[in-house]
Design a protein around this motif. Structure first.
Motif, PDB file in Angstrom:
ATOM      1  N   ALA A  35       0.769  -1.171   0.051  1.00  0.00           N
ATOM      2  CA  ALA A  35       0.038   0.164   0.156  1.00  0.00           C
ATOM      3  C   ALA A  35       0.855   1.273  -0.016  1.00  0.00           C
ATOM      4  O   ALA A  35       1.813   1.198   0.514  1.00  0.00           O
ATOM      5  CB  ALA A  35      -0.830  -0.146   1.273  1.00  0.00           C
ATOM      6  N   VAL A  36       0.177   2.313  -0.406  1.00  0.00           N
ATOM      7  CA  VAL A  36       1.024   3.463  -0.651  1.00  0.00           C
ATOM      8  C   VAL A  36       0.172   4.740  -0.289  1.00  0.00           C
ATOM      9  O   VAL A  36      -1.100   4.611  -0.335  1.00  0.00           O
ATOM     10  CB  VAL A  36       1.666   3.746  -1.951  1.00  0.00           C
ATOM     11  CG1 VAL A  36       2.826   2.457  -2.398  1.00  0.00           C
ATOM     12  CG2 VAL A  36       0.475   3.983  -2.915  1.00  0.00           C
ATOM     13  N   GLU A  37       0.631   6.019  -0.012  1.00  0.00           N
ATOM     14  CA  GLU A  37      -0.047   7.243   0.185  1.00  0.00           C
ATOM     15  C   GLU A  37       0.714   8.118  -0.346  1.00  0.00           C
ATOM     16  O   GLU A  37       1.943   7.889  -0.725  1.00  0.00           O
ATOM     17  CB  GLU A  37      -0.214   7.437   1.678  1.00  0.00           C
ATOM     18  CG  GLU A  37       1.127   7.775   2.346  1.00  0.00           C
ATOM     19  CD  GLU A  37       0.828   8.029   3.871  1.00  0.00           C
ATOM     20  OE1 GLU A  37      -0.177   7.476   4.379  1.00  0.00           O
ATOM     21  OE2 GLU A  37       1.597   8.536   4.242  1.00  0.00           O
ATOM     22  N   CYS A  38       0.225   9.282  -0.866  1.00  0.00           N
ATOM     23  CA  CYS A  38       1.073  10.512  -1.348  1.00  0.00           C
ATOM     24  C   CYS A  38      -0.061  11.650  -1.266  1.00  0.00           C
ATOM     25  O   CYS A  38      -1.347  11.718  -0.819  1.00  0.00           O
ATOM     26  CB  CYS A  38       1.204  10.174  -2.862  1.00  0.00           C
ATOM     27  SG  CYS A  38      -0.174  10.083  -4.051  1.00  0.00           S
ATOM     28  N   ALA A  39       0.650  12.690  -1.271  1.00  0.00           N
ATOM     29  CA  ALA A  39      -0.010  14.127  -1.143  1.00  0.00           C
ATOM     30  C   ALA A  39      -1.076  14.441  -2.263  1.00  0.00           C
ATOM     31  O   ALA A  39      -2.048  14.752  -2.213  1.00  0.00           O
ATOM     32  CB  ALA A  39       0.969  15.220  -0.875  1.00  0.00           C
ATOM     33  N   PHE A  40      -0.159  15.048  -3.291  1.00  0.00           N
ATOM     34  CA  PHE A  40      -0.855  15.507  -4.328  1.00  0.00           C
ATOM     35  C   PHE A  40      -0.486  15.238  -5.907  1.00  0.00           C
ATOM     36  O   PHE A  40       0.499  15.598  -6.513  1.00  0.00           O
ATOM     37  CB  PHE A  40      -0.433  17.116  -4.401  1.00  0.00           C
ATOM     38  CG  PHE A  40      -0.607  17.650  -3.059  1.00  0.00           C
ATOM     39  CD1 PHE A  40      -1.531  17.964  -2.352  1.00  0.00           C
ATOM     40  CD2 PHE A  40       0.788  18.264  -2.324  1.00  0.00           C
ATOM     41  CE1 PHE A  40      -1.783  18.497  -1.020  1.00  0.00           C
ATOM     42  CE2 PHE A  40       0.688  18.988  -1.041  1.00  0.00           C
ATOM     43  CZ  PHE A  40      -0.282  18.926  -0.490  1.00  0.00           C
ATOM     44  N   PRO A  41      -1.360  14.116  -6.218  1.00  0.00           N
ATOM     45  CA  PRO A  41      -1.101  13.544  -7.646  1.00  0.00           C
ATOM     46  C   PRO A  41      -1.844  14.092  -8.460  1.00  0.00           C
ATOM     47  O   PRO A  41      -2.087  13.576  -9.613  1.00  0.00           O
ATOM     48  CB  PRO A  41      -1.541  11.927  -7.339  1.00  0.00           C
ATOM     49  CG  PRO A  41      -2.648  12.313  -6.336  1.00  0.00           C
ATOM     50  CD  PRO A  41      -2.346  13.609  -5.353  1.00  0.00           C
ATOM     51  N   TYR A  42      -2.158  15.528  -8.345  1.00  0.00           N
ATOM     52  CA  TYR A  42      -3.216  16.067  -9.199  1.00  0.00           C
ATOM     53  C   TYR A  42      -2.622  16.597 -10.489  1.00  0.00           C
ATOM     54  O   TYR A  42      -3.483  16.802 -11.375  1.00  0.00           O
ATOM     55  CB  TYR A  42      -3.746  17.132  -8.487  1.00  0.00           C
ATOM     56  CG  TYR A  42      -4.550  16.698  -7.488  1.00  0.00           C
ATOM     57  CD1 TYR A  42      -5.670  15.904  -7.467  1.00  0.00           C
ATOM     58  CD2 TYR A  42      -4.141  16.974  -6.080  1.00  0.00           C
ATOM     59  CE1 TYR A  42      -6.443  15.312  -6.144  1.00  0.00           C
ATOM     60  CE2 TYR A  42      -4.490  16.432  -4.954  1.00  0.00           C
ATOM     61  CZ  TYR A  42      -5.929  15.633  -4.941  1.00  0.00           C
ATOM     62  OH  TYR A  42      -6.482  15.293  -3.690  1.00  0.00           O
ATOM     63  N   ASN A  43      -1.303  16.481 -10.697  1.00  0.00           N
ATOM     64  CA  ASN A  43      -0.868  16.722 -12.110  1.00  0.00           C
ATOM     65  C   ASN A  43      -0.896  15.354 -13.079  1.00  0.00           C
ATOM     66  O   ASN A  43      -0.164  15.355 -14.216  1.00  0.00           O
ATOM     67  CB  ASN A  43       0.744  17.215 -12.073  1.00  0.00           C
ATOM     68  CG  ASN A  43       1.462  16.056 -11.236  1.00  0.00           C
ATOM     69  OD1 ASN A  43       1.253  15.325 -10.585  1.00  0.00           O
ATOM     70  ND2 ASN A  43       2.900  16.114 -11.647  1.00  0.00           N
ATOM     71  N   ILE A  44      -0.997  14.288 -12.389  1.00  0.00           N
ATOM     72  CA  ILE A  44      -1.262  12.945 -13.210  1.00  0.00           C
ATOM     73  C   ILE A  44      -2.648  12.792 -13.424  1.00  0.00           C
ATOM     74  O   ILE A  44      -3.607  12.874 -12.613  1.00  0.00           O
ATOM     75  CB  ILE A  44      -0.833  11.775 -12.296  1.00  0.00           C
ATOM     76  CG1 ILE A  44       0.818  12.068 -11.988  1.00  0.00           C
ATOM     77  CG2 ILE A  44      -1.002  10.378 -13.212  1.00  0.00           C
ATOM     78  CD1 ILE A  44       1.365  11.039 -11.117  1.00  0.00           C
ATOM     79  N   PRO A  45      -2.903  12.604 -14.879  1.00  0.00           N
ATOM     80  CA  PRO A  45      -4.343  12.250 -15.311  1.00  0.00           C
ATOM     81  C   PRO A  45      -4.990  11.143 -14.352  1.00  0.00           C
ATOM     82  O   PRO A  45      -4.289  10.140 -14.156  1.00  0.00           O
ATOM     83  CB  PRO A  45      -4.438  12.151 -16.488  1.00  0.00           C
ATOM     84  CG  PRO A  45      -3.188  12.634 -17.227  1.00  0.00           C
ATOM     85  CD  PRO A  45      -2.052  12.468 -15.837  1.00  0.00           C
TER      86      PRO A  45
END
Length: 262
Positions: A35-45
């Motif tokens: 499992a993973v988490e990340c903050a801001f992936p919003y530049n990825i479609p």
């Protein structure tokens, strides 16, 4: 031996050897993370991110709300419309990735806005957000962040976060307890964690003050912290939100050293 704590890689901090966030997903998988988490992936479609998760088989545990220019909107007076727009976009990403946790960022302080006004704004925004969170099956999280890491951040103490969570008393609103921030905000980790675990939906860890691996020299005895979490039967995820002191993969030896498993 500690074997039953659920660890997830924070891809905003770990695997920084790779600039491409999508490649960090691949590297986390190769290291054995489930499992993973990340903050801001919003530049990825959205479709690209969904496909990467399907390819790797990783579970996306957590995202942060789209931050705008001030690390969120939830506590910023007069930006209520922007908050709802950012929340809707963030929930689209949660739905596509299967993330069940969303850190609702409170934003930076505004000149002339009092602490009470910040609290009122947070409550007003969260009341509007809760139906949307419920609809998508997502738990919203409030995370106090210490002033050394983000000077002037609205959500900078546990009294504010816990008070709002208890006042709204909704299962879709919980605390994000980052031990790195808690040590710097108020310390007294044992009593603080015992008090707050009942309203906690997610935990993150990093050593203080360098924010590196939990086994590095610093203020926090993470062997004790992990023992405490096991004793309290914490069943949620623990995000590894630390900046590797060395190569990310080499630094992962701390997990086995502390009797943990991926």
């Amino acid at each position: 031996m500690l074997t039953n704590l659920n660890l997830c890689a924070n891809l905003s901090f770990m695997f920084g050897e790779y600039e491409d966030l999508l490649e960090r997903y691949t590297q986390a998988k190769n290291c054995g993370f489930k499992a993973v988490e990340c903050a801001f992936p919003y530049n990825i479609p959205i479709d690209v991110l969904r496909t990467k998760l399907q390819e790797t088989g990783l579970k996306q545990v957590l995202l942060n709300t789209e931050p705008g220019q001030n690390l969120g909107y939830a506590g910023r007076k007069g930006e209520e419309d922007a908050f709802m727009e950012s929340l809707k976009l963030s929930l689209q990403y949660c739905e596509a990735t299967g993330a069940g946790l969303l850190h609702i960022m409170s934003g930076k302080k505004q000149e002339g806005v009092t602490e009470e006004e910040v609290r009122e704004t947070l409550i007003k925004n969260l009341v509007k957000a809760l139906p949307l969170l419920k609809e998508k099956g997502v738990i919203g999280l409030l995370e106090p962040i210490n002033q050394n890491s983000i000077p002037g951040y609205n959500m900078d103490n546990y009294q504010l976060a816990a008070g709002i969570i208890r006042e709204l008393d909704d299962p879709n609103l919980r605390l994000q307890l980052d031990v790195f921030h808690m040590q710097q905000i108020q310390g007294n980790l044992t009593k603080s964690m015992e008090e707050l675990l009942p309203i906690t939906g997610h935990i993150q860890v990093a050593q203080v003050p360098a924010r590196d691996e939990p086994n590095r020299p610093g203020e926090t005895d993470y062997r004790y912290v992990f023992d405490l979490l096991k004793e309290k039967e914490y069943k949620g995820w623990i995000g590894l939100e630390y900046k590797p002191n060395m190569d990310t993969v080499e630094g992962l030896v701390w997990i086995e050293e502390m009797g943990l498993k991926l």
